[in-house]
Write an enzyme that holds these catalytic residues in place. Structure first.
Site, PDB file in Angstrom:
ATOM      1  N   LEU A   1      28.991 -91.830 -14.729  1.00 48.88           N
ATOM      2  CA  LEU A   1      29.705 -91.802 -16.138  1.00 48.88           C
ATOM      3  C   LEU A   1      28.407 -91.974 -16.813  1.00 48.88           C
ATOM      4  O   LEU A   1      27.900 -93.338 -17.461  1.00 48.88           O
ATOM      5  CB  LEU A   1      30.130 -93.338 -16.098  1.00 48.88           C
ATOM      6  CG  LEU A   1      31.258 -93.516 -15.112  1.00 48.88           C
ATOM      7  CD1 LEU A   1      32.108 -94.851 -15.280  1.00 48.88           C
ATOM      8  CD2 LEU A   1      32.623 -92.465 -14.845  1.00 48.88           C
TER       9      LEU A   1
ATOM     10  N   ALA B   1      29.012 -90.773 -20.419  1.00 48.33           N
ATOM     11  CA  ALA B   1      29.893 -90.126 -21.436  1.00 48.33           C
ATOM     12  C   ALA B   1      29.362 -91.683 -22.518  1.00 48.33           C
ATOM     13  O   ALA B   1      29.708 -90.933 -23.471  1.00 48.33           O
ATOM     14  CB  ALA B   1      31.301 -90.073 -21.644  1.00 48.33           C
ATOM     15  N   GLY B   2      28.395 -92.780 -22.363  1.00 50.26           N
ATOM     16  CA  GLY B   2      28.704 -92.881 -23.052  1.00 50.26           C
ATOM     17  C   GLY B   2      27.191 -92.413 -24.593  1.00 50.26           C
ATOM     18  O   GLY B   2      26.488 -92.350 -23.799  1.00 50.26           O
TER      19      GLY B   2
ATOM     20  N   ASN C   1      28.404-108.720 -11.623  1.00 47.12           N
ATOM     21  CA  ASN C   1      29.036-107.530 -10.951  1.00 47.12           C
ATOM     22  C   ASN C   1      27.697-106.460 -12.460  1.00 47.12           C
ATOM     23  O   ASN C   1      27.132-106.827 -13.694  1.00 47.12           O
ATOM     24  CB  ASN C   1      30.156-107.492 -12.154  1.00 47.12           C
ATOM     25  CG  ASN C   1      30.574-105.895 -12.222  1.00 47.12           C
ATOM     26  OD1 ASN C   1      30.748-105.514 -11.194  1.00 47.12           O
ATOM     27  ND2 ASN C   1      31.080-105.848 -13.029  1.00 47.12           N
TER      28      ASN C   1
ATOM     29  N   LYS D   1      -6.320 -75.868 -18.427  1.00 49.97           N
ATOM     30  CA  LYS D   1      -4.680 -75.655 -19.039  1.00 49.97           C
ATOM     31  C   LYS D   1      -4.653 -74.148 -18.511  1.00 49.97           C
ATOM     32  O   LYS D   1      -5.023 -72.837 -18.145  1.00 49.97           O
ATOM     33  CB  LYS D   1      -4.368 -75.435 -20.042  1.00 49.97           C
ATOM     34  CG  LYS D   1      -3.145 -75.031 -20.859  1.00 49.97           C
ATOM     35  CD  LYS D   1      -2.336 -73.739 -20.643  1.00 49.97           C
ATOM     36  CE  LYS D   1      -3.098 -73.055 -21.769  1.00 49.97           C
ATOM     37  NZ  LYS D   1      -2.519 -71.492 -21.876  1.00 49.97           N
TER      38      LYS D   1
ATOM     39  N   HIS E   1     -18.558 -80.512 -17.469  1.00 53.54           N
ATOM     40  CA  HIS E   1     -18.904 -81.480 -18.941  1.00 53.54           C
ATOM     41  C   HIS E   1     -18.184 -80.682 -19.806  1.00 53.54           C
ATOM     42  O   HIS E   1     -18.141 -79.829 -20.086  1.00 53.54           O
ATOM     43  CB  HIS E   1     -20.382 -82.349 -18.867  1.00 53.54           C
ATOM     44  CG  HIS E   1     -21.147 -82.265 -17.969  1.00 53.54           C
ATOM     45  ND1 HIS E   1     -21.618 -83.529 -17.601  1.00 53.54           N
ATOM     46  CD2 HIS E   1     -22.128 -81.497 -17.299  1.00 53.54           C
ATOM     47  CE1 HIS E   1     -21.960 -83.378 -16.295  1.00 53.54           C
ATOM     48  NE2 HIS E   1     -22.728 -81.904 -16.312  1.00 53.54           N
TER      49      HIS E   1
ATOM     50  N   ASN F   1      -8.978 -68.729 -25.584  1.00 53.38           N
ATOM     51  CA  ASN F   1      -8.372 -67.816 -24.343  1.00 53.38           C
ATOM     52  C   ASN F   1      -7.071 -66.518 -25.277  1.00 53.38           C
ATOM     53  O   ASN F   1      -5.837 -66.342 -25.574  1.00 53.38           O
ATOM     54  CB  ASN F   1      -8.044 -68.021 -23.548  1.00 53.38           C
ATOM     55  CG  ASN F   1      -6.896 -69.713 -24.258  1.00 53.38           C
ATOM     56  OD1 ASN F   1      -7.486 -70.185 -24.990  1.00 53.38           O
ATOM     57  ND2 ASN F   1      -5.667 -70.074 -23.714  1.00 53.38           N
TER      58      ASN F   1
ATOM     59  N   SER G   1     -24.634 -73.717 -20.829  1.00 51.38           N
ATOM     60  CA  SER G   1     -24.219 -74.570 -21.696  1.00 51.38           C
ATOM     61  C   SER G   1     -23.702 -73.689 -22.858  1.00 51.38           C
ATOM     62  O   SER G   1     -24.657 -72.649 -23.426  1.00 51.38           O
ATOM     63  CB  SER G   1     -24.705 -75.970 -22.130  1.00 51.38           C
ATOM     64  OG  SER G   1     -25.572 -76.741 -20.890  1.00 51.38           O
TER      65      SER G   1
ATOM     66  N   ALA H   1     -27.245 -69.957 -21.922  1.00 51.73           N
ATOM     67  CA  ALA H   1     -27.075 -70.765 -22.180  1.00 51.73           C
ATOM     68  C   ALA H   1     -26.622 -70.411 -24.511  1.00 51.73           C
ATOM     69  O   ALA H   1     -27.855 -69.383 -24.612  1.00 51.73           O
ATOM     70  CB  ALA H   1     -27.783 -72.314 -22.971  1.00 51.73           C
TER      71      ALA H   1
END
Length: 437
Positions: free
Chosen positions: A8, A10-11, A164, A328, A340, A363, A382, A400
């Site tokens: 249920l 629907a609330g 209940n 990512k 690092h 990217n 680096s 670097a």
């Protein structure tokens, strides 16, 4: 026999003070409705969800399970009756969509109790630490003669601890008939599911009670109750992880998603957050203050501290992702290291590659994402910017401070920075000049 669950949902959940349907609020990284659907899948052959008007989001979240619409919100019994055509010929169990912590084994116990044959209706009860305004289940041990709402209860009835919380099982034919016989002679003019007990008892039916732990029966009607349910779910998930051989040095500070998959001998330091979709292999160490979502980590890898793994990240065996490193949609090959201050997005990093501090894969060009490929055993110095799309060959070395825009061949050394110029004595001249002003 074909058994069906009816959720249920629907609330409106007005006490949540949200434009989002109540059952779509999240606990442990997934909607409350999804938790119930997962529990029902282990206990029933079919599940149907009752929604309200203009709740298309709930229907989409319920897919592929069928949904029916309660056109008018006239109470919980009215909502259950809206799904009567889906009850089938076996047993049917009604559960509230805002009780997301109930487990599959508990739902199975409801069905098993009904199957014992000495009760025509089975309801779910619990003993809250603070029973408060819950309706009390009155009857001999293991059975219910009636449910008394707190406002109507005597002092003796209020002293009863068994309450209940919703959850009713009966044969489909009985359930249809009893729901149809529930009246609305009350202050709100609504049809209440709790009246099932009185209707069944009026026919002479026996009503049994299955007790479940309080932490499975928490309802969620407010943000405070949502937070309490989250805490209960996190305790459950942490306990399961510890029992499966995961080490947590401060479990109360680790937050897991419902689908977090942790192998044995994983070590998790304090203040680590797992979003949905994380899989962690054996002997992985996740150091403090790391945030992971939608990623896979292979055996023996070391993550953090202060690392962020975003969706699509794949960390190879024995790889290192250090402090303030973000990935990512990137794969870090076996034994590769990015220790690092680095961002690796939309990238393929070969085995044993070493990524220096401050390296950035550039990217996004403002219009589209592009990929960076770094070969096996490559060394990136680096403060290097890799402007995608670009590739660096196996065993190549990038000096670097370079900005790399063109492919770098295997075994090559690439430098892309201005040559240092030194002017002897010029510093002293500048001090003299500045000092006179």
């Amino acid at each position: 026999m074909h058994n069906t669950a009816v959720i249920l949902a629907a609330g409106l959940g007005t006490r949540m003070k949200s434009s989002r349907p109540k059952v779509l609020h999240h606990i442990a990284g997934r909607p409350m409705l999804a938790h119930l659907l997962a529990a029902c899948k282990t206990a029933f052959a079919a599940t149907v969800v009752v929604t309200g008007p203009d709740m298309d989001e709930v229907a989409r979240a319920a897919a592929p399970h069928p949904t029916v619409i309660q056109r008018e919100r006239l109470g919980t019994a009215h909502a259950a009756l809206a799904a009567a055509d889906h009850f089938g010929a076996g047993a049917v169990t009604l559960v509230y969509g805002d009780n997301p912590l109930v487990t599959g084994p508990t739902l199975q116990r409801l069905g098993a109790r009904l199957g014992a044959g000495d009760a025509a209706l089975v309801l779910l009860g619990t003993r809250p630490p603070e029973p408060g305004a819950f309706g009390r289940i009155i009857g001999p041990a293991g059975f219910a003669e009636r449910i008394v709402e707190f406002a109507d209860a005597t002092e003796a009835e209020r002293a009863v601890g068994l309450c209940n919380v919703g959850g009713f099982s009966a044969a489909a034919a009985d359930m249809r008939r009893w729901l149809g016989n529930i009246g609305n002679d009350n202050a709100k003019g609504e049809y209440y599911l709790t009246d099932l007990v009185a209707v069944a008892r009026a026919e002479g039916a026996s009503v049994a009670v299955v007790e479940a732990p309080w932490d499975e029966c928490r309802g969620v009607n407010s943000r405070a109750e949502l937070a309490a349910a989250e805490a209960a779910m996190q305790s459950r998930l942490r306990a399961a992880a510890l029992a499966a051989g995961v080490t947590m040095t401060a479990p109360e500070t680790v937050f897991l998603a419902a689908d977090t998959a942790l192998a044995a001998d994983v070590t998790i330091e304090p203040h680590v957050v797992f979003g949905p979709g994380v899989t962690v292999g054996p002997d992985v160490t996740i150091r403090a203050f790391s945030h992971l979502e939608g990623c896979a980590i292979s055996a023996g890898a070391i993550i953090g501290p202060y690392a962020r793994l975003r969706p699509g990240s794949d960390i190879g065996a024995g790889a290192h992702v250090g402090n303030f490193v973000e990935l990512k949609a990137a794969r870090l090959g076996a034994g590769a290291k990015a220790n690092h201050l680095t961002y690796l997005g939309d990238a393929e990093i070969g085995p044993r590659a070493n990524i220096g501090a401050g390296t950035i894969t550039c990217n996004y060009d403002g219009f589209a994402k592009h990929r960076t490929t770094i070969g096996a055993d490559a060394f990136i110095g680096s403060d290097v910017a890799l402007v995608a799309p670009v590739s660096v060959g196996d065993r190549a070395i990038i000096a670097a401070g370079s900005v790399i825009t063109d492919p770098v061949a295997a075994d090559a050394l690439a430098l892309a920075r201005g040559r240092q110029v030194e002017k002897p004595g010029r510093a002293a001249e500048l001090r003299m000049t500045k000092g006179k002003r």
